[in-house]
Scaffold this motif. Structure first.
Motif, PDB file in Angstrom:
ATOM      1  N   LEU A 129       0.817  -1.223   0.000  1.00 37.13           N
ATOM      2  CA  LEU A 129       0.000   0.000   0.000  1.00 37.13           C
ATOM      3  C   LEU A 129       0.848   1.269   0.000  1.00 37.13           C
ATOM      4  O   LEU A 129       0.326   2.361   0.215  1.00 37.13           O
ATOM      5  N   GLN A 130       2.135   1.123  -0.257  1.00 35.66           N
ATOM      6  CA  GLN A 130       3.070   2.253  -0.326  1.00 35.66           C
ATOM      7  C   GLN A 130       3.040   3.111   0.933  1.00 35.66           C
ATOM      8  O   GLN A 130       2.950   4.340   0.881  1.00 35.66           O
ATOM      9  N   GLY A 131       3.136   2.449   2.073  1.00 35.38           N
ATOM     10  CA  GLY A 131       3.184   3.188   3.327  1.00 35.38           C
ATOM     11  C   GLY A 131       4.560   3.765   3.587  1.00 35.38           C
ATOM     12  O   GLY A 131       5.559   3.367   2.979  1.00 35.38           O
ATOM     13  N   PRO A 135      -2.212   4.183  -4.760  1.00 31.58           N
ATOM     14  CA  PRO A 135      -1.915   4.249  -6.200  1.00 31.58           C
ATOM     15  C   PRO A 135      -1.469   2.895  -6.758  1.00 31.58           C
ATOM     16  O   PRO A 135      -0.598   2.232  -6.192  1.00 31.58           O
ATOM     17  N   GLY A 136      -2.122   2.477  -7.833  1.00 29.98           N
ATOM     18  CA  GLY A 136      -1.740   1.247  -8.514  1.00 29.98           C
ATOM     19  C   GLY A 136      -2.397  -0.010  -7.984  1.00 29.98           C
ATOM     20  O   GLY A 136      -2.305  -1.070  -8.604  1.00 29.98           O
ATOM     21  N   VAL A 137      -3.052   0.089  -6.828  1.00 27.37           N
ATOM     22  CA  VAL A 137      -3.703  -1.079  -6.236  1.00 27.37           C
ATOM     23  C   VAL A 137      -5.214  -0.970  -6.468  1.00 27.37           C
ATOM     24  O   VAL A 137      -5.859  -0.054  -5.954  1.00 27.37           O
ATOM     25  N   CYS A 148       6.557  11.255  -2.234  1.00 29.04           N
ATOM     26  CA  CYS A 148       5.135  11.410  -2.550  1.00 29.04           C
ATOM     27  C   CYS A 148       4.490  12.453  -1.633  1.00 29.04           C
ATOM     28  O   CYS A 148       5.046  12.831  -0.604  1.00 29.04           O
ATOM     29  N   GLU A 149       3.301  12.901  -1.996  1.00 27.44           N
ATOM     30  CA  GLU A 149       2.645  13.990  -1.281  1.00 27.44           C
ATOM     31  C   GLU A 149       1.807  13.520  -0.080  1.00 27.44           C
ATOM     32  O   GLU A 149       1.268  14.341   0.653  1.00 27.44           O
ATOM     33  N   ARG A 150       1.675  12.206   0.119  1.00 29.08           N
ATOM     34  CA  ARG A 150       0.889  11.713   1.252  1.00 29.08           C
ATOM     35  C   ARG A 150       1.564  12.111   2.562  1.00 29.08           C
ATOM     36  O   ARG A 150       2.753  11.857   2.762  1.00 29.08           O
ATOM     37  N   VAL A 151       0.785  12.762   3.444  1.00 26.92           N
ATOM     38  CA  VAL A 151       1.354  13.273   4.693  1.00 26.92           C
ATOM     39  C   VAL A 151       1.560  12.159   5.713  1.00 26.92           C
ATOM     40  O   VAL A 151       2.625  12.038   6.320  1.00 26.92           O
TER      41      VAL A 151
END
Length: 526
Positions: free
Chosen positions: A234-236, A368-370, A277-280
């Protein structure tokens, strides 16, 4: 992995959960040393002297419980001990697992071999014969209130000594009398106090706690590995696992989990791909793994420490201190383990709870992508939607099992035993919750592997890549719906066989990696 001894001396050595399991599984040989034998004989002689003098001592020449003021004649003291095994064999319900019953025998041998119980040496040697030959008594699971010892289960455990009850041998259940004839053995004739010494104690609770220690530790290890794989899928962010953060709130469990996850993610291309990435920040089920898994780790450590004290204690009653002093006390009371087991039940349940939340998160399609439901063609396919229904049901069932058994007490023995621990229920419930958590983690294992797939051709570190390859060797990527219960069954088997943990350890050894946690010794050994 911890190094365990090849031999153990009952009554003299320091028993741990790991050693107890080794004795039960035959990887460690158990002996009664000459030093222990001398103490055992001296203790039995002290009891014989009490009977000869006619001094009133509870359980030696008195009745039991509310009958403690009823004096028993010198001639009837032996009959009293045989009668107590029969009258207290009132267990009901399905038999406990054979290994748990075997652990009960092992723990009882160790406690009695300390020489404060008045047990005869030949009685201990017969108990040891049962262990060494894997002739294990059949013990019902219900009937103990966890004080005055685990009376009912321990009575069933020791009925075979007097030629009664049933035993499990080579996959079959035998009446003890029949098996003894086959083995050319005679029943034991119990001496004064022996019956009471056998059934007074916490070995039913403690044996369950030994299994809890092993199985919960495996769940804790799996939760970190699977959680790290889900983080990758999940790109954490890795920042919530930085050492610097956890040094400012230095709980041992938190720091240990954070160190493990950093190691699991070491060398990841996936992390590098979204580092800017822009996720805070991530949802709690990803970001707070050190805090939640870590709290459960701390609970496990607390249980381990208390259990180790209990395993090396004398828990029957009365206790023979020396020739001059015999004390009727309450060392049989299960409260110390009962409360810790209830705490461990909650710790296990929370592992399942946060695992279910990560599974739900993976299905939302917000990474993204999942794709939503972890499948690209949904509508005609439901994807992994319904797998989360199962984890939701299991997590909810666990919550209903978290009410602490030790919060309850019902007076027994006509009020003589007016506060009891209910620790036997604590132990059984803990294992029940852990078994549900194993199933939840198995489903997260499949879900995380599916999410992980959508990060290709990027690679994670060698540890998680090897885990993913292991999963794919048994369960293929799901491009469309199929009977997922078959996949889940394989996942559960992988969890229970600790294949994922073994794969990680194998890869770590191959690549000369370490967890870099200052608390590895405490959390990784038992």
């Amino acid at each position: 992995m911890q190094q365990l001894p090849k031999s153990f001396y009952y009554g003299e050595g320091h028993l741990t959960a790991g050693i107890a399991l080794g004795l039960a599984r035959g990887t460690i040989s158990g002996f009664i040393s000459q030093k222990a034998r001398k103490k055992i004989i001296q203790s039995a002689q002290t009891v014989a002297a009490i009977v000869a003098k006619g001094n009133i001592v509870y359980g030696i020449n008195t009745g039991f419980g509310p009958l403690c003021n009823t004096k028993i004649s010198k001639e009837d003291t032996k009959i009293l001990q045989t009668n107590i095994l029969q009258s207290h064999s009132v267990g009901v319900g399905k038999p406990i697992e054979k290994e748990v019953a075997k652990l009960m025998l092992i723990l009882k041998i160790h406690a009695l071999a300390k020489g404060h119980s008045g047990i005869a040496l030949n009685t201990l040697e017969r108990m040891l014969w049962h262990v060494e030959n894997d002739v294990i008594p059949v013990v019902p699971s219900q009937g103990s209130v966890g004080a005055s010892g685990d009376l009912a289960p321990l009575s069933h455990l020791f009925l075979p000594l007097i030629g009664m009850g049933k035993v499990d041998y080579e996959g079959q259940t035998y009446n003890t009398e029949k098996l003894y004839r086959k083995k050319q053995l005679q029943p034991i004739e119990l001496g004064p106090k022996e019956g009471l010494a056998l059934i007074n104690g916490t070995q039913f609770i403690a044996a369950h706690a030994v299994k809890v220690i092993e199985k919960l530790q495996h769940c804790l290890k799996h939760a970190d590995i699977i959680g790290a794989m889900m983080l990758e899928g999940l790109q954490g962010s890795i920042k919530p696992f930085f050492k610097e953060l956890h040094e400012l709130r230095p709980f041992k469990g938190n720091q240990h989990v954070a160190a493990r996850i950093r190691t699991l993610l070491q060398g990841s291309e996936i992390l590098e791909d979204h580092i800017d990435c822009e996720r805070v920040q991530d949802p709690y089920s990803l970001r707070c793994m050190p805090q939640v898994h870590g709290a459960s780790r701390n609970t496990w450590l607390h249980l381990k420490e208390l259990l180790e004290i209990e395993l090396n204690s004398v828990t029957d009653n009365p206790v023979i201190i020396n020739k001059e002093l015999t004390i009727s006390g309450g060392s049989f009371h299960g409260q110390p383990l009962a409360m810790a087991l209830d705490y461990a039940t909650l710790a296990a349940s929370e592992l399942g709870n946060i695992s279910d939340r990560r599974i739900y998160l993976a299905l939302e399609g917000n990474s993204p992508g999942v794709p939503k439901l972890l499948m690209e063609e949904t509508g005609i396919n439901s994807g992994y939607m319904i797998l989360q229904y199962t984890t939701a049901a299991l997590a909810s069932e666990n919550k209903s099992l978290c009410f602490p058994a030790s919060a309850d007490s019902i007076p027994t023995s006509l009020g003589q035993e007016d506060h009891v621990s209910m620790g036997s229920i604590s132990g059984r419930k803990a294992l029940q919750v852990i078994e549900n958590v194993e199933k939840i983690l198995a489903i997260e294992l499949l879900t995380a592997a599916q999410a992980f797939e959508f990060r290709k051709p990027l690679k994670s570190g060698v540890l998680l890549d090897d885990v993913h390859n292991l999963i794919r060797s048994k369960v293929s990527f799901a491009a469309k719906d199929r009977v997922f219960s078959d996949d889940i069954a394989i996942g559960i088997q992988m969890i229970r066989n600790i294949e994922v943990i073994q794969q990680v350890e194998k890869t770590m050894k191959k690549n000369n990696l370490t967890w870099n946690s200052p608390f590895s010794q405490e959390f990784e050994t038992y």
